[in-house]
Design a protein around this motif. Structure first.
Motif, PDB file in Angstrom:
ATOM      1  N   THR A 114       0.732  -0.935   0.115  1.00 10.06           N
ATOM      2  CA  THR A 114       0.232   0.093   0.013  1.00 10.06           C
ATOM      3  C   THR A 114       0.489   1.237   0.239  1.00 10.06           C
ATOM      4  OG1 THR A 114       0.004  -0.036   1.774  1.00 10.06           O
ATOM      5  CG2 THR A 114      -2.039  -1.311   1.115  1.00 10.06           C
ATOM      6  N   ILE A 115       2.205   1.497   1.139  1.00  9.36           N
ATOM      7  CA  ILE A 115       2.725   2.351   0.407  1.00  9.36           C
ATOM      8  C   ILE A 115       3.175   3.234  -1.491  1.00  9.36           C
ATOM      9  CG2 ILE A 115       5.528   3.390   0.725  1.00  9.36           C
ATOM     10  CD1 ILE A 115       4.996   1.465   3.463  1.00  9.36           C
ATOM     11  N   PRO A 116       3.715   2.624  -1.844  1.00  9.33           N
ATOM     12  CA  PRO A 116       3.714   2.962  -3.266  1.00  9.33           C
ATOM     13  C   PRO A 116       2.577   3.201  -3.740  1.00  9.33           C
ATOM     14  CG  PRO A 116       4.717   1.184  -3.195  1.00  9.33           C
ATOM     15  CD  PRO A 116       4.207   1.113  -1.363  1.00  9.33           C
ATOM     16  N   VAL A 117       1.542   2.906  -3.302  1.00 10.65           N
ATOM     17  CA  VAL A 117       0.365   3.929  -4.216  1.00 10.65           C
ATOM     18  C   VAL A 117      -0.018   4.983  -3.398  1.00 10.65           C
ATOM     19  CG1 VAL A 117      -2.320   3.414  -4.019  1.00 10.65           C
ATOM     20  CG2 VAL A 117      -0.746   1.408  -4.977  1.00 10.65           C
ATOM     21  N   LEU A 118       0.081   4.779  -2.147  1.00  6.96           N
ATOM     22  CA  LEU A 118      -0.425   6.431  -0.936  1.00  6.96           C
ATOM     23  C   LEU A 118       0.548   7.807  -1.079  1.00  6.96           C
ATOM     24  CD1 LEU A 118      -1.081   4.062   2.026  1.00  6.96           C
ATOM     25  CD2 LEU A 118      -2.550   5.393   1.046  1.00  6.96           C
ATOM     26  N   LEU A 119       2.378   6.860  -1.678  1.00  6.29           N
ATOM     27  CA  LEU A 119       2.897   7.670  -1.484  1.00  6.29           C
ATOM     28  C   LEU A 119       3.044   8.345  -3.610  1.00  6.29           C
ATOM     29  CD1 LEU A 119       6.687   6.527  -0.279  1.00  6.29           C
ATOM     30  CD2 LEU A 119       4.897   8.341  -0.189  1.00  6.29           C
TER      31      LEU A 119
ATOM     32  N   ALA B 108      -8.332   9.391  -2.172  1.00 11.93           N
ATOM     33  CA  ALA B 108      -8.423   8.529  -3.480  1.00 11.93           C
ATOM     34  C   ALA B 108      -7.100   7.678  -3.256  1.00 11.93           C
ATOM     35  CB  ALA B 108      -8.068   9.864  -4.791  1.00 11.93           C
ATOM     36  N   GLY B 109      -6.067   7.858  -3.038  1.00  8.31           N
ATOM     37  CA  GLY B 109      -5.303   6.822  -3.018  1.00  8.31           C
ATOM     38  C   GLY B 109      -5.309   5.343  -1.939  1.00  8.31           C
ATOM     39  N   MET B 110      -6.297   6.396  -1.023  1.00 11.85           N
ATOM     40  CA  MET B 110      -7.067   5.138   0.079  1.00 11.85           C
ATOM     41  C   MET B 110      -7.616   3.942  -0.204  1.00 11.85           C
ATOM     42  SD  MET B 110      -6.373   7.666   3.584  1.00 11.85           S
ATOM     43  CE  MET B 110      -7.516   6.528   4.852  1.00 11.85           C
ATOM     44  N   ARG B 111      -8.800   4.780  -0.959  1.00 13.49           N
ATOM     45  CA  ARG B 111      -9.318   3.672  -1.572  1.00 13.49           C
ATOM     46  C   ARG B 111      -8.632   2.523  -2.141  1.00 13.49           C
ATOM     47  NH1 ARG B 111     -14.155   6.128  -5.767  1.00 13.49           N
ATOM     48  NH2 ARG B 111     -15.756   4.538  -5.516  1.00 13.49           N
ATOM     49  N   VAL B 112      -7.573   2.472  -3.000  1.00  9.41           N
ATOM     50  CA  VAL B 112      -6.988   2.247  -4.331  1.00  9.41           C
ATOM     51  C   VAL B 112      -6.465   1.079  -3.588  1.00  9.41           C
ATOM     52  CG1 VAL B 112      -5.807   1.805  -5.875  1.00  9.41           C
ATOM     53  CG2 VAL B 112      -7.301   3.616  -6.143  1.00  9.41           C
ATOM     54  N   ALA B 113      -5.193   2.089  -2.498  1.00 12.65           N
ATOM     55  CA  ALA B 113      -4.160   0.988  -2.085  1.00 12.65           C
ATOM     56  C   ALA B 113      -5.314  -0.044  -0.972  1.00 12.65           C
ATOM     57  CB  ALA B 113      -3.723   2.130  -0.503  1.00 12.65           C
ATOM     58  N   PHE B 114      -5.984   0.021  -0.469  1.00 11.08           N
ATOM     59  CA  PHE B 114      -6.979  -0.511   0.697  1.00 11.08           C
ATOM     60  C   PHE B 114      -7.625  -1.705  -0.018  1.00 11.08           C
ATOM     61  CE2 PHE B 114      -9.934  -2.626   3.422  1.00 11.08           C
ATOM     62  CZ  PHE B 114      -9.631  -2.585   4.521  1.00 11.08           C
ATOM     63  N   ALA B 115      -7.925  -1.660  -1.098  1.00  6.10           N
ATOM     64  CA  ALA B 115      -8.865  -2.884  -2.321  1.00  6.10           C
ATOM     65  C   ALA B 115      -8.012  -3.512  -2.620  1.00  6.10           C
ATOM     66  CB  ALA B 115      -9.358  -2.088  -3.688  1.00  6.10           C
TER      67      ALA B 115
ATOM     68  N   GLY C 265      -4.499  -3.927  -1.186  1.00  4.63           N
ATOM     69  CA  GLY C 265      -4.242  -4.402   0.451  1.00  4.63           C
ATOM     70  C   GLY C 265      -5.044  -5.769   0.860  1.00  4.63           C
ATOM     71  N   LEU C 266      -6.196  -5.780   0.578  1.00  4.88           N
ATOM     72  CA  LEU C 266      -6.872  -6.706   1.194  1.00  4.88           C
ATOM     73  C   LEU C 266      -7.094  -8.396   0.068  1.00  4.88           C
ATOM     74  CD1 LEU C 266      -9.070  -8.112   2.921  1.00  4.88           C
ATOM     75  CD2 LEU C 266     -11.392  -7.021   0.563  1.00  4.88           C
ATOM     76  N   ARG C 267      -6.351  -7.774  -1.369  1.00  3.19           N
ATOM     77  CA  ARG C 267      -6.567  -8.653  -2.079  1.00  3.19           C
ATOM     78  C   ARG C 267      -4.382 -10.066  -1.860  1.00  3.19           C
ATOM     79  NH1 ARG C 267      -8.523  -5.536  -6.110  1.00  3.19           N
ATOM     80  NH2 ARG C 267      -6.462  -4.857  -6.402  1.00  3.19           N
ATOM     81  N   VAL C 268      -4.335  -8.697  -1.772  1.00  3.40           N
ATOM     82  CA  VAL C 268      -2.379  -9.025  -1.045  1.00  3.40           C
ATOM     83  C   VAL C 268      -2.222 -10.411   0.379  1.00  3.40           C
ATOM     84  CG1 VAL C 268      -0.378  -8.429  -0.432  1.00  3.40           C
ATOM     85  CG2 VAL C 268      -0.991  -6.974  -2.903  1.00  3.40           C
ATOM     86  N   SER C 269      -3.145  -9.465   0.750  1.00  2.47           N
ATOM     87  CA  SER C 269      -3.407  -9.388   2.727  1.00  2.47           C
ATOM     88  C   SER C 269      -3.659 -11.265   2.718  1.00  2.47           C
ATOM     89  CB  SER C 269      -3.872  -8.759   3.226  1.00  2.47           C
ATOM     90  OG  SER C 269      -4.746  -9.812   4.797  1.00  2.47           O
ATOM     91  N   VAL C 270      -4.940 -11.502   1.292  1.00  6.86           N
ATOM     92  CA  VAL C 270      -5.383 -13.061   1.123  1.00  6.86           C
ATOM     93  C   VAL C 270      -4.261 -13.697   0.934  1.00  6.86           C
ATOM     94  CG1 VAL C 270      -7.352 -14.314  -0.200  1.00  6.86           C
ATOM     95  CG2 VAL C 270      -8.112 -11.663   1.281  1.00  6.86           C
ATOM     96  N   VAL C 271      -3.625 -13.734  -0.864  1.00 10.61           N
ATOM     97  CA  VAL C 271      -2.868 -14.705  -0.600  1.00 10.61           C
ATOM     98  C   VAL C 271      -2.200 -14.669   0.573  1.00 10.61           C
ATOM     99  CG1 VAL C 271      -0.647 -14.140  -2.864  1.00 10.61           C
ATOM    100  CG2 VAL C 271      -3.424 -13.620  -2.791  1.00 10.61           C
ATOM    101  N   ALA C 272      -1.498 -13.499   1.113  1.00  8.80           N
ATOM    102  CA  ALA C 272      -0.532 -13.616   2.083  1.00  8.80           C
ATOM    103  C   ALA C 272      -0.859 -14.479   3.072  1.00  8.80           C
ATOM    104  CB  ALA C 272       0.262 -12.470   3.093  1.00  8.80           C
ATOM    105  N   GLU C 273      -2.134 -14.398   3.776  1.00 10.06           N
ATOM    106  CA  GLU C 273      -2.969 -15.473   4.540  1.00 10.06           C
ATOM    107  C   GLU C 273      -2.567 -16.772   3.575  1.00 10.06           C
ATOM    108  OE1 GLU C 273      -6.149 -12.649   6.460  1.00 10.06           O
ATOM    109  OE2 GLU C 273      -6.271 -14.200   4.459  1.00 10.06           O
ATOM    110  N   ILE C 274      -2.470 -17.252   2.999  1.00  9.21           N
ATOM    111  CA  ILE C 274      -3.298 -18.626   2.147  1.00  9.21           C
ATOM    112  C   ILE C 274      -1.344 -19.164   2.683  1.00  9.21           C
ATOM    113  CG2 ILE C 274      -2.893 -20.102  -0.113  1.00  9.21           C
ATOM    114  CD1 ILE C 274      -4.372 -17.863  -1.185  1.00  9.21           C
ATOM    115  N   PHE C 275      -0.079 -18.307   2.870  1.00 14.53           N
ATOM    116  CA  PHE C 275       0.929 -19.398   3.408  1.00 14.53           C
ATOM    117  C   PHE C 275       1.208 -19.052   4.255  1.00 14.53           C
ATOM    118  CE2 PHE C 275       1.042 -17.243  -1.335  1.00 14.53           C
ATOM    119  CZ  PHE C 275       1.838 -18.476  -2.040  1.00 14.53           C
ATOM    120  N   GLY C 276       0.754 -18.122   5.168  1.00 12.51           N
ATOM    121  CA  GLY C 276       1.250 -17.852   6.455  1.00 12.51           C
ATOM    122  C   GLY C 276       0.560 -17.444   7.443  1.00 12.51           C
TER     123      GLY C 276
END
Length: 269
Positions: free
Chosen positions: A150-155, A198-205, A207-218
């Motif tokens: 999310t940092i790159p999107v927000l920045l 506007a960046g938070m809106r994109v970053a949260f969506a 981040g949600l997708r990425v977090s779900v992928v990370a949950e598969i492994f960790g």
């Protein structure tokens, strides 16, 4: 006179007729119709296919109801939202701190832009693997992954907001001898808010997708973990059910939280 009287009702009837398509668009009737057709096509294909490959919509719906009744749905959704929100809030706070640095120093802004470009080019799987090495099977792994994505999107949005700052306000801050902190909080932050949200809106969506992928492994809870568990136990209907849950989470959060906030902030501006 007669022709005028006849033409007048016709003229008043046109707006009523024209308002029907507008009303249908407002309630998303075309989209609903397309979704119905897709579900019908899904049911037809599922009837001719193995339930393991493609379960029927009815089976997926029953599984979704069972998950809701058992309480598993709410527990795992809450776990995923906790991790996403934690990583997202950390990313937002860090983006604001770096925004303060970028707005006060031109050299720092250039360095941060270059670092942001590197972060944008880094694959999500790099952060997932590193998170597993550094944090193991804990909540910190998906939180860290969400933070780094999310940092790159927000920045990027913070930099865009800084580039579009009204120079008259900055000149006014100099006239009144504002320090860097006062200038940032009283001039820069109010101007950055629409860009940041506007960046938070994109970053949260994202981040949600990425977090779900990370949950598969960790981890052993969350939507991603349950989708992977359903795959391991050959429950394709549960995989589809959790996919529906993930889609609904994204739609509800975007339309009930971020979209109203963004409209309010844009109107305020």
């Amino acid at each position: 006179m007669t022709s005028q009287r006849v033409a007048q009702p016709a003229a008043t009837a046109r707006p009523r007729a024209a308002s029907v398509p507008a009303l249908l668009r407002r309630v998303h009737a075309p989209t609903i119709l397309v979704l119905i057709l897709l579900v019908v096509a899904w049911a037809i294909i599922a009837a001719r296919t193995s339930p393991y490959v493609l379960p029927s919509p009815e089976k997926v719906g029953r599984t979704l109801l069972d998950l809701a009744r058992s309480g598993d749905l709410w527990a795992h959704v809450a776990a995923t939202l906790y991790r996403v929100t934690a990583g997202f809030l950390l990313g937002t706070a860090l983006a604001l701190v770096l925004g303060l640095l970028a707005s006060s120093r031109q050299t720092a802004r250039g360095v941060l832009r270059d670092i942001n470009a590197v972060l944008n080019a880094t694959s999500v799987f790099v952060w997932i693997v590193l998170a597993l090495i550094w944090f193991g099977l804990t909540d910190r792994a998906p939180i860290f992954t969400t933070l780094m994505i999310t940092i790159p999107v927000l920045l990027s949005n913070v930099f865009e907001g800084i580039d579009n700052l009204d120079r008259k306000f900055l000149e006014m801050a100099q006239v009144y001898r504002f320090g860097p902190y006062a200038t940032f909080f009283h001039i820069t932050v109010p101007s950055l808010v629409p860009y940041l949200f506007a960046g938070m809106r994109v970053a949260f969506a994202l981040g949600l997708r990425v977090s779900v992928v990370a949950e598969i492994f960790g981890v052993s809870t969350g939507v991603g973990y349950m989708m992977n568990y359903a795959r391991d136990t050959l429950r394709t209907d549960a995989v589809f059910a959790w996919a529906v849950v993930l889609i609904l989470m994204m739609l509800l959060l975007d339309n009930l939280v971020f979209a109203p906030l963004l409209r309010w902030l844009t109107r305020w501006r």
